[in-house]
Design an enzyme around this catalytic site. Structure first.
Site, short mmCIF file in Angstrom:
data_model
loop_
_atom_site.label_atom_id
_atom_site.label_comp_id
_atom_site.label_asym_id
_atom_site.label_seq_id
_atom_site.Cartn_x
_atom_site.Cartn_y
_atom_site.Cartn_z
N GLU A 1 1.93 5.33 12.93
CA GLU A 1 0.45 5.12 13.45
C GLU A 1 0.55 3.58 13.54
O GLU A 1 -0.24 2.95 14.77
CB GLU A 1 -0.35 5.47 12.08
CG GLU A 1 -1.94 4.73 12.61
CD GLU A 1 -2.98 5.70 13.37
OE1 GLU A 1 -3.87 5.11 13.54
OE2 GLU A 1 -2.39 6.89 13.63
N ASP A 2 1.07 2.72 12.81
CA ASP A 2 0.75 1.22 12.69
C ASP A 2 1.78 0.49 13.23
O ASP A 2 1.74 -0.84 13.50
CB ASP A 2 0.00 1.06 11.45
CG ASP A 2 -0.98 1.61 11.21
OD1 ASP A 2 -1.91 1.60 11.95
OD2 ASP A 2 -1.50 1.48 10.06
N HIS B 1 0.79 -1.09 -0.02
CA HIS B 1 0.30 0.02 -0.07
C HIS B 1 0.77 1.32 0.04
O HIS B 1 0.86 2.12 -0.89
CB HIS B 1 -0.99 0.07 1.11
CG HIS B 1 -1.64 1.28 1.49
ND1 HIS B 1 -2.52 1.86 0.32
CD2 HIS B 1 -1.61 2.30 2.43
CE1 HIS B 1 -3.02 3.00 0.99
NE2 HIS B 1 -2.41 3.21 2.22
N HIS C 1 3.95 6.88 5.51
CA HIS C 1 2.94 7.46 6.12
C HIS C 1 2.03 6.60 7.24
O HIS C 1 1.52 7.16 7.65
CB HIS C 1 1.95 7.87 5.05
CG HIS C 1 1.01 6.89 4.42
ND1 HIS C 1 1.53 6.18 3.07
CD2 HIS C 1 -0.15 6.40 4.84
CE1 HIS C 1 0.48 5.21 3.05
NE2 HIS C 1 -0.50 5.47 3.67
N ASP D 1 -23.97 15.62 -24.31
CA ASP D 1 -22.66 15.67 -24.24
C ASP D 1 -21.91 14.71 -23.40
O ASP D 1 -21.54 15.06 -22.23
CB ASP D 1 -22.27 17.16 -23.77
CG ASP D 1 -23.14 17.78 -22.70
OD1 ASP D 1 -23.99 17.07 -22.16
OD2 ASP D 1 -22.72 18.70 -21.97
N ASP E 1 -3.32 8.35 -0.81
CA ASP E 1 -3.76 7.21 0.16
C ASP E 1 -5.08 6.73 -0.02
O ASP E 1 -5.51 5.50 -0.20
CB ASP E 1 -3.50 7.68 1.71
CG ASP E 1 -3.82 6.78 2.61
OD1 ASP E 1 -3.14 5.50 2.69
OD2 ASP E 1 -4.78 7.01 3.33
#
Length: 728
Positions: free
Chosen positions: A82-83, A54, A78, A265, A145
């Protein structure tokens, strides 16, 4: 843009970067790649793939936008803070402070609940824009992301897919559009559309296939015609044709209430020229060759959009009378149209490319942050942002020829406030192109607007429905608050006095000033004004000063002080016809010798007093816990079996209520009908008792008893018995 970035190697990523930035720090990008891969080792996505696929994909999307090293490294890292076990300090030590700040910014955005339906959403939107104001590359990483997450959304649970798709459609796609990244907006919308309305999207795709079989490759034919026509006039241009995205077509069908077959259109064409002069020459050639559709011409070159977008738009009738939209622009204009804010940071040959049309979007973000700088304006800020994101622009002129930019759908009132708040507040009328028009008129491109003002004029509440811009709405609300301020302060003071007395304290200036500081409001008067206008509750104010007392205090309200809005010493009595309960909206009717009789706002007996407005009193129940002394009557039908009535009475007692009276209305061999008078705390208490009775098999019917004929009976008797009066 497909999803090939999932399997991208460090060499493949670097090959893309070096193609536009030969001076890239190859070693640092490789280090970020290896660090991210190591940190995410053992983690997997919903699809079962290694998680690090990812961040690689996000970096690949941003590399296609020719972005700088710090942004790409941020994409690779990124999710680390956080993880994983990674920390801000470690990222700063290895990759530098700039990258650490960006990674931290993306982490904070990830934690914001932007799709929340609660009031927290407005505050979180402000935090998002504050992060954008510091460094807009944060939102570029976040958008990339979200794009990759939407491309791979099928691996998520169906309910999560719908949640993410709605958030994307409502927030991220419009934000990408406002950032000028039109290709990303269209792809995000279409990916969300695939989840939210798969049948609608499949239907449009089937229509496209059928149309292509019937007409052949229309795009190739029209592209060839345009290329040949411009070539004959020595205009060098690249011609690009495409069918519009399914969601774009669906939206047009909804807006115009037309079926696919009547939609004209559905194809769009771009002519990318070498100079601005050739843009206008190409326009002339196209209009001479094909018939222009009236009202469909827009010149965004002479009047650019606020995000830097420049292009000429026109719609013409092409082959077989089919309408096609044509956009004409230079290559530099095209770069901005495709990349938007990314063009401001994009690199070419190792240096930041100096695109003269790229607008620094920080100015737009800063303007919004300045305009809604108060701590209490979160909702106004959110409204303004959404208006900005969802609206196109119209350009109007003052009588002196100055240009005023407004969102599509703006009115003369918005125009007035755009010039100056004082002009807006004093507006009494407007002339558009010399003709007097109502203030709710929707302005069009190129119109000249003159505002008529009058001394002493003040904003009206109805203006909130007329105004379309956040600036106008915010200014009107502030003015209305000021107009009502004195009334709200007086009402708030009464509420505060009762609330503070409830915990054994006094609502002194010092206490209210302390509450203002805790609630981050200007002063004590602001607290009272907010309290009086119901923007704050009395418990909010007391809790801000004495939280420990609020938690420990017996919050049961004295029945003599249960109603707010009475004059000093004025008595009140609950009307017998509707027997209003705390928690219900109420109104008072003054009665000679009886004080004020309190009715539910929907009581039928109030129709008797429609021609006597001076007798009506605006009342509210004091918030808090009321004692169970408020009688309400219930119509109940129960089975005529042994022990049923006893069980019903026991059930009501278990709910903390007392039966004060019982009257049999009808006795049948199989059923009894009776009226129960029950003493209750509030409307919530009533609801719980009715729900409990409805759950009983032996209860055939239960409903609240109301009888307008009771309005004039025994009112004085009950009032005298209870001795109820206003606070003295």
């Amino acid at each position: 843009m497909d999803d090939t970035a999932d399997l991208m190697s460090p060499n493949a990523l670097l090959a893309i970067v070096q193609s536009y930035n030969p001076k890239t720090n190859e070693a640092l990008i490789r280090a970020a790649f290896e660090y991210g891969e190591r940190m995410h080792e053992g983690q997997f996505r919903h699809s079962g793939e290694p998680y690090f696929t990812h961040p690689i994909a996000v970096a690949g999307i941003l590399a296609e936008q020719k972005l700088d090293d710090a942004t790409l490294i941020t994409a690779l890292l990124h999710d680390t803070i956080e993880d994983t076990k990674s920390t801000y300090g470690e990222v700063a030590r290895i990759f530098g402070d700039e990258t650490a700040v960006l990674v931290d910014g993306v982490t904070k955005l990830t934690n914001l609940q932007l799709s929340s339906t609660e009031t927290k959403q407005a505050e979180n939107f402000r935090k998002l824009f504050m992060a954008m104001a510091k460094d807009l590359r944060v939102i570029l990483v976040k958008l990339a992301d979200r794009l990759h997450n939407m491309r791979t959304i099928k691996a998520m649970r169906p309910d999560k897919q719908v949640q993410k798709a709605r958030e994307t459609m409502d927030i991220y796609a419009p934000l990408a559009g406002r950032m000028g990244m039109q290709w990303m907006r269209e792809e995000l919308e279409d990916l969300a559309f695939r989840v939210l309305n798969p049948d609608g999207r499949a239907s449009i795709m089937r229509r496209f296939i059928t149309l292509q079989k019937e007409t052949g490759d229309v795009i190739q034919k029209i592209t060839g015609d345009m290329r040949a026509e411009l070539g004959e006039h020595d205009i060098e241009a690249q011609i690009i044709g495409r069918a519009k995205k399914p969601y774009s077509i669906w939206r047009k069908m909804e807006e115009k209430e037309q079926g696919f077959s009547r939609l004209s259109d559905i194809y769009g064409f771009r002519a990318i020229t070498t100079s601005e002069e050739d843009c206008y020459r190409a326009l002339g050639v196209i209009h001479r060759r094909w018939r222009a559709v009236p009202g469909r011409f827009k010149d965004y070159i002479s009047q650019p959009k606020s995000n830097g977008y420049r292009s000429i738009h026109t719609t013409v009738s092409g082959r077989d009378g089919k309408r096609v939209e044509v956009q004409i622009r230079t290559q530099q204009m095209h770069d901005v149209a495709e990349s938007g804010v990314a063009a401001h940071w994009s690199y070419r040959d190792g240096i930041r490319s100096q695109n003269p049309f790229a607008v620094d979007p920080v100015k737009w973000v800063a303007t919004l942050n300045e305009q809604f700088g108060g701590e209490d304006d979160h909702e106004d800020f959110l409204e303004a942002v959404k208006l900005e994101m969802y609206s196109d622009q119209v350009f109007c002129f003052t009588p002196k020829g100055e240009v005023v930019k407004l969102p599509r759908g703006a009115t003369p009132l918005d125009f007035a406030y755009a010039i100056h708040t004082r002009i807006g507040a004093g507006c009494v009328g407007a002339k558009v192109d010399g003709l007097r028009v109502p203030l709710w008129t929707r302005l069009k491109n190129g119109q000249s607007v003159e505002i008529v003002t009058a001394e002493g004029q003040q904003p009206q509440a109805t203006w909130l429905d007329i105004a379309a811009t956040g600036k106008a709405k915010s200014a009107i609300r502030r003015a209305l608050r000021e107009q009502d301020r004195e009334r709200f302060i007086k009402f708030g003071a009464e509420l505060a006095r009762s609330a503070f007395e409830g915990v054994g304290k006094k609502a002194t200036d010092k206490a209210l000033t302390s509450a203002a500081k805790t609630l981050r409001l200007g002063n004590a008067e602001t607290v009272l004004a907010r309290l009086g206008s119901s923007e704050l509750t009395s418990s909010d104010v007391v809790n801000a000063v004495y939280p420990e007392l609020v938690q420990k205090a017996d919050t049961s309200i004295d029945s003599k002080r249960a109603v707010i809005g009475l004059a000093h010493g004025q008595v009140h009595q609950r009307a017998l016809c509707c027997q209003p309960l705390p928690g219900e909206r109420i109104v008072g009717i003054t009665q000679r010798g009886r004080g004020v009789v309190v009715h539910a706002i929907d009581c039928r007996a109030l129709s008797r007093f429609e021609d006597e407005p001076k007798r009506w009193v605006d009342l509210h129940w004091l918030s808090g816990t009321h004692p169970p002394i408020h009688t309400a009557r219930l119509d109940v039908t129960i089975g005529n079996d042994a022990g049923v009535l006893g069980r019903i009475c026991t059930l009501i007692g278990e709910q903390g209520a007392n039966i004060s009276d019982l009257t049999f209305m009808d006795r049948k061999p199989d059923f009894f009908s009776l009226i129960l008078s029950v003493d209750l705390r509030d409307a919530e208490h009533l609801h719980s008792i009715i729900s409990a009775l409805n759950a009983e098999d032996d209860v055939a019917k239960v409903a609240r008893h109301q009888d307008p004929a009771d309005a004039n009976e025994r009112v004085s008797e009950i009032g005298n018995k209870l001795g109820i009066q206003a606070p003295g």
